[in-house]
Design an enzyme around this catalytic site. Sequence first.
Site, short mmCIF file in Angstrom:
data_model
loop_
_atom_site.label_atom_id
_atom_site.label_comp_id
_atom_site.label_asym_id
_atom_site.label_seq_id
_atom_site.Cartn_x
_atom_site.Cartn_y
_atom_site.Cartn_z
N ARG A 48 -14.55 14.35 28.39
CA ARG A 48 -15.07 14.88 29.98
C ARG A 48 -14.11 15.76 30.42
O ARG A 48 -14.59 16.86 31.28
CB ARG A 48 -15.27 13.62 30.61
CG ARG A 48 -15.82 13.93 32.09
CD ARG A 48 -17.00 14.30 31.99
NE ARG A 48 -17.94 14.38 33.51
CZ ARG A 48 -19.01 14.87 33.65
NH1 ARG A 48 -19.88 15.02 32.74
NH2 ARG A 48 -19.31 14.86 34.88
N GLU A 53 -22.19 17.38 38.87
CA GLU A 53 -23.32 17.86 40.06
C GLU A 53 -23.34 19.37 39.80
O GLU A 53 -24.48 19.91 40.20
CB GLU A 53 -22.37 17.86 41.50
CG GLU A 53 -22.50 16.58 41.83
CD GLU A 53 -21.24 15.54 41.32
OE1 GLU A 53 -21.25 14.25 41.29
OE2 GLU A 53 -20.45 16.18 40.40
N MET A 86 -15.44 24.54 28.05
CA MET A 86 -16.00 24.12 29.06
C MET A 86 -17.34 25.06 28.91
O MET A 86 -17.39 26.33 28.42
CB MET A 86 -15.42 24.53 30.47
CG MET A 86 -14.27 23.77 30.55
SD MET A 86 -14.69 22.10 30.93
CE MET A 86 -15.62 22.25 32.51
N GLY A 87 -18.67 24.56 29.55
CA GLY A 87 -19.82 25.15 29.49
C GLY A 87 -20.56 25.33 28.38
O GLY A 87 -21.36 26.27 28.32
N GLU A 88 -20.53 24.67 27.13
CA GLU A 88 -20.71 24.77 25.85
C GLU A 88 -21.61 23.55 25.72
O GLU A 88 -22.06 23.61 24.31
CB GLU A 88 -19.84 25.21 24.92
CG GLU A 88 -19.26 26.83 25.11
CD GLU A 88 -18.64 27.01 23.91
OE1 GLU A 88 -18.88 28.45 23.54
OE2 GLU A 88 -17.52 26.48 23.52
N ASN A 105 -24.92 12.70 32.06
CA ASN A 105 -26.25 13.02 31.77
C ASN A 105 -26.82 12.70 30.71
O ASN A 105 -26.61 13.30 29.77
CB ASN A 105 -26.29 14.59 32.32
CG ASN A 105 -27.68 15.25 32.51
OD1 ASN A 105 -28.49 14.79 32.12
ND2 ASN A 105 -27.65 16.43 32.93
#
Length: 436
Positions: free
Chosen positions: A264, A56, A304-306, A331
């Site tokens: 994940r 989300e 994270m975030g890459e 996604n």
Amino acid sequence: MGRRLYSTTLYALMPLIWRRVWREALPERSRRERLGHIPAYDGERVLWVHAASVGEVTTARSLIRSLIDDYPEHRVVVTTMTATGARQLQALFADLVTHHFLPLDFPGAVRRFIARLQPELGLIVDTELWPNLIHAASDAGAPLAVVNGRITPKAFRRYRRFDALMREPLRRLAWVGAKSGEDAKRFRTLGVEARNLTVTGALKFDLEVEETVRGAAEALRTSWGERPVWIAASTHEGEEQAVLEAHRRVLHQHPEALLILVPRHPQRFDTVHELCLSSNMTTVRRSHHESVGPQTRVYLADTMGELMLLYGCADAAFVGGSWLPDVGGHNLLEPAALGVPVLSGGCLESLREIAEALTVDHARLEVADGSALARALLALFDDPSARERLGAAAHSIVETHRGALALTRRHVARLVEARRLAHLAAEEEVDASSRT
């Protein structure tokens, strides 16, 4: 009556619920946030977004960015349910937004949360409909809307069973922006007023890829030399073993190939690393700043975030969660937005419209298991023109379906303005009363 019974059941289950959320914490944050104990935002203009977890947060990325840009006089506060969602938010926005954990749906906790936050508008991403939270916001005069709203057939059946509980809260929503016509029909059946319902399309199509990300991906890929590179992203337990077996088959024909493996959930990073080592493939970890060398066969992306950066390094992308019916996929549009060929399993219940759009235009390859994944990868590696066509088709789908963000922004502006006018009217009424 339905909500009272629901609240009583929540209180009865509190020990089990608390034990579940106890793990979803950050060291620097108080678990009292789960009971609505956040700082008071007195005197601040707050726009609140709730994005439950990593998926989300990723979906809402463009929307959150637009709120920051469109409303510089407001503070944007984002809540999540999970710690991984909080980490993803931090990686994407740092101190541009304020984060809190959403309180559990106990009546007192959500009333306390809303009273301290005092949002001018709340936006729920996808569908996380908590009855007491909706009532608390409505009773406080804070409009609450759903953006990128979706209800899967399974969730729809569940909501229908609890019609007495859900119908009244859904009627209190200020607006719902539904992903599709089917989602809109389900919201309408469950009680959302037709005048408060709009089909906007999926926010995920409005994903923007920053040029800095493209440049960093190109530099990282160049540092690895000329070799086939593929990525298996957002994988779950039960999928990594099949992915590694597929990579083993790829290595038989392309011994220099590199797999970027992105689990994940962060709590599984060490477990997946051990699995990679047991496969006898030379593995390096991104979190340890270990370099990819000629003998490296697996690059474990345990950060994270890459993800967009790493998708940009790949010749093909397998999106995980798609071999597991209980997960329903993740996604597919992130690699598509970069023009990277998209592969997935067939368990895509949570993003059916997106999966079908990619399939109809031959922009996604469906693979049933590790063997099929290996065959598809080998075919793509051996046919660059086919690989280019698949990637271009995926990118075209993303470009064609953009527009949900612009429509959502217009409705957000309408709701913010309506709240401002209501506030002014209330102030004038108070002034008039004081004069008399």
